[in-house]
Design an enzyme around this catalytic site. Structure first.
Site, PDB file in Angstrom:
ATOM      1  N   GLU A 170       0.808  -1.115  -0.056  1.00 31.38           N
ATOM      2  CA  GLU A 170       0.036   0.021   0.005  1.00 31.38           C
ATOM      3  C   GLU A 170       0.785   1.130   0.023  1.00 31.38           C
ATOM      4  O   GLU A 170       0.442   2.245  -0.689  1.00 31.38           O
ATOM      5  CB  GLU A 170      -1.194   0.052   1.206  1.00 31.38           C
ATOM      6  CG  GLU A 170      -1.997  -1.180   1.367  1.00 31.38           C
ATOM      7  CD  GLU A 170      -1.645  -2.302   1.376  1.00 31.38           C
ATOM      8  OE1 GLU A 170      -2.628  -3.410   0.788  1.00 31.38           O
ATOM      9  OE2 GLU A 170      -0.687  -2.740   2.012  1.00 31.38           O
ATOM     10  N   HIS A 181     -10.408  -5.743   8.856  1.00 32.63           N
ATOM     11  CA  HIS A 181     -10.917  -5.641   7.629  1.00 32.63           C
ATOM     12  C   HIS A 181     -12.314  -4.810   7.849  1.00 32.63           C
ATOM     13  O   HIS A 181     -12.994  -5.113   6.632  1.00 32.63           O
ATOM     14  CB  HIS A 181     -11.114  -6.854   6.894  1.00 32.63           C
ATOM     15  CG  HIS A 181      -9.951  -7.620   6.679  1.00 32.63           C
ATOM     16  ND1 HIS A 181      -9.096  -8.105   7.586  1.00 32.63           N
ATOM     17  CD2 HIS A 181      -9.214  -7.711   5.640  1.00 32.63           C
ATOM     18  CE1 HIS A 181      -8.057  -8.728   7.158  1.00 32.63           C
ATOM     19  NE2 HIS A 181      -7.910  -8.388   5.711  1.00 32.63           N
TER      20      HIS A 181
END
Length: 324
Positions: A60, A129
């Site tokens: 990321e 998540h």
């Protein structure tokens, strides 16, 4: 009017933006060959080629860094971070570089990038998540933050975000991806910073964004059966947010409830409540009430997660408190 899914609206916005402007590129994990973790970029590689729909390594930080560099070099990158939880790894590039570039370069450079990322619970995905971290980014000068609640808003705000000269964090609630709703066949581009009244009312204002808008609407339906007409505002944009629209609604109803799925403490609702307690104090006939998640990680268990997430019943109770 035609019925369209939320996820399809995002895909259409990406396709239309790429067709209109060759400088728009997509990058992220599995966005090219696989069409994205949730299918948002499905079919775009075949239409626009792998040089514009780019699969990246599982990093990321690298995705965000490449997007900032691409934006400073004249492209309009749309970077996908698979889950909002993973934006913890993009903070330097986004917060210290993208958000500060216009200021650091004396207004001579801008960073026209969009960071798309899904947040929220409801799928039993657990504490790593399912987080709603939008308040982090709304706190950073130089960043814009939007969170659409329906397909037409998803399309219109994404087109606006891609066209914007500054970095925009585009937050999608993954529990809404399968949602269907009617929208104009030609969906308009929306203005960032404008709220929408999705249900008019006279007795109380309920402000929400993202999936919480539908929780607020469900609560408003229940309250209508009790003779209470709640006005529901979809904030759409969190930074900047439509302070004038909230104040105008409060001036009609004189009561305010703010709903969001993110943790209540230090959240978007806290900012709205603080501002309305200041500039809207004379309009208030009752304390402002927030309905949000408790100060704890999102549970993995479906039963615990359901108890964790703000419910329509909790919103109804909050409204009753303001009316008491």
């Amino acid at each position: 009017m035609a019925e369209i899914r939320y996820l399809r609206a995002i895909n259409q916005a990406l396709a239309d933006a790429m067709a209109a402007d060759d400088s728009v590129v997509l990058l992220g994990e599995d966005v090219s060959e696989a069409g994205g973790a949730f299918g948002a970029s499905r079919g775009l590689r075949e239409r626009f080629g792998p040089e514009r729909v780019i699969d990246t390594p599982i990093s990321e930080a690298a995705i965000a860094g490449a997007a900032v560099g691409a934006a400073l070099s004249g492209l309009r990158p749309v970077a996908e971070i698979m889950f909002m939880d993973f934006t913890t790894l993009v903070m330097d590039a986004l917060v210290n570089q993208a958000a500060k570039a216009r200021f650091m370069f004396g207004g001579q450079r801008s960073v026209p990038l969009v960071l798309r990322t899904p947040h929220g619970g409801g799928l039993g995905a657990g504490p790593q998540h399912s987080q709603c971290l939008e308040a982090w980014f709304a706190h950073v000068p130089g960043l814009k933050v939007v969170c659409p609640a329906d397909p037409a808003s998803a399309y219109g705000l994404l087109r606006a975000a891609i066209a914007d000269p500054d970095p925009v964090v585009f937050v999608e609630n993954k529990a809404l991806y399968a949602m269907k709703a009617e929208a104009p066949e030609t969906m308009p581009v929306l203005e960032i910073g404008r709220a929408a009244t999705v249900r008019p009312g006279r007795d109380v204002t309920i402000v929400a964004y993202g999936a919480a808008v539908h929780t607020a609407l469900e609560a408003a339906g229940t309250l209508a059966g009790e003779g209470v007409e709640a006005e529901v505002l979809d904030l759409r944009s969190l930074q900047p947010w439509d302070e004038a629209a909230v104040l105008a609604s409060l001036s009609r109803t004189h009561r305010l409830v703010v709903v969001h799925e993110a943790v209540e403490a230090f959240g978007v609702g806290a900012e709205i409540a603080a501002r309305m307690a200041d500039i809207g104090f004379d309009e208030l006939d009752a304390p402002i009430v927030r309905v949000a998640a408790p100060f704890m990680p999102v549970p993995f268990s479906k039963g615990l997660e359901a108890a964790y997430l703000p419910s329509a019943a909790r919103v109804v109770d909050a409204v009753r408190r303001t009316l008491a």
